[in-house]
Write an enzyme that holds these catalytic residues in place. Sequence first.
Site, short mmCIF file in Angstrom:
data_model
loop_
_atom_site.label_atom_id
_atom_site.label_comp_id
_atom_site.label_asym_id
_atom_site.label_seq_id
_atom_site.Cartn_x
_atom_site.Cartn_y
_atom_site.Cartn_z
N SER A 1 49.91 -3.36 91.08
CA SER A 1 50.41 -2.09 90.57
C SER A 1 50.13 -2.01 89.07
O SER A 1 50.04 -3.04 88.39
CB SER A 1 51.92 -1.97 90.81
OG SER A 1 52.46 -0.84 90.16
N TYR B 1 60.82 -4.72 90.71
CA TYR B 1 59.47 -4.42 91.18
C TYR B 1 58.43 -4.88 90.16
O TYR B 1 57.44 -5.52 90.51
CB TYR B 1 59.34 -2.93 91.45
CG TYR B 1 58.01 -2.52 92.03
CD1 TYR B 1 57.73 -2.75 93.38
CD2 TYR B 1 57.04 -1.91 91.25
CE1 TYR B 1 56.50 -2.37 93.92
CE2 TYR B 1 55.82 -1.53 91.78
CZ TYR B 1 55.55 -1.77 93.12
OH TYR B 1 54.34 -1.39 93.65
N LYS C 1 55.33 -7.76 90.58
CA LYS C 1 53.90 -7.46 90.40
C LYS C 1 53.31 -8.25 89.23
O LYS C 1 52.13 -8.64 89.28
CB LYS C 1 53.70 -5.95 90.21
CG LYS C 1 54.05 -5.14 91.46
CD LYS C 1 53.28 -5.61 92.70
CE LYS C 1 53.54 -4.74 93.90
NZ LYS C 1 52.77 -5.17 95.09
#
Length: 254
Positions: free
Chosen positions: A146, A159, A163
Site C-alpha cells: 500500500s 494498517y 504494510k
Amino acid sequence: MTLPKTPSFRLDGKRALVAGASSGIGEGCAVALAEAGAHVTLAARREEPLNALARTMRAAGFDADILPLDVADIAATDAKVSAHGPFDVLVNSAGLARHSPALDTTPEDYDAVTDLNVKGAYFLTRTVARGLIEARKPGSLINISSQMAHVGGIDRAVYCATKHAVEGFTKSMAIEWGKRGIRVNTICPTFIRTPLTAQTFENPERVAWIEEKIKMGRVGEVTDIMGAVAYLASDAAALVTGASLLIDGGWTAD
C-alpha cells in the site's frame, strides 16, 4: 547494427498463485496474469466466489483453477501450497483493515490485522519461495502492499504498521534469494475503488482527504494495478527486486 529487443511481457507456460483472488485487486491481478498466458490458481477463503471467477475466466479462454485457503492459517496454507506447487509467480493480495484512532485500537483488532497482513504474507511468500528453491527454478513473488507502507494515515496506525513490515521483509527476502533468480517486490496502490473500500468513499471527510492527496485528481481503479502486476511477473522486470512499485497518483510525491 543490431537493435535491442524488448524482453517478453508474456507468461506462457508459467503457473501463478493469486491469494485474495475472490474480489477487487486480487481478481484484477488474476485476470492480468491469465491474459499474459499464465495458468492461474485462484486462492481465497470463500470457495463460491472463486468458482464463479474460475468459470468466467475459463469461458473467456483463460486457464484457471481454485485453491481455497486462509492465508492466516499458516500450517494449512503451507501444506496446500506445497502440495500444489511449485508456482512461478505469487501475487499475495489477501489483506485486512480495521481502521480506528490509535487510542481506540483493541488487541483483538491488532492481532487480526497483523496475523493476516504480516504473518500470513510472510509465510506464504516463504512457502512459494521454498518450492521454487527445491525445484531449482526462478520466480517472481509480489506482495500487494500500500502507499500506506510509505506514509501515515488517519485512523490507520495498525494498517500502516503492517504494510511497513511487508516492505521490510520483502527487501530482506529479495537479498536472500536474488542469486537464485527469485525476485520479491511489492505493489503499493493508493485508494482503489473496490467493494472493500466502499465504506471509505461514503465518508465525505475521507473523500476530501483522499482527493487532496492524489495529485492525478482521481481515485484508483482495479485496472490501474493490472499492468503493473503483469510487468513484475514477467521477464520485462528481470532486474527488478526488492522494489516498491507505487501506484498512488502522486500521493507520496510530497
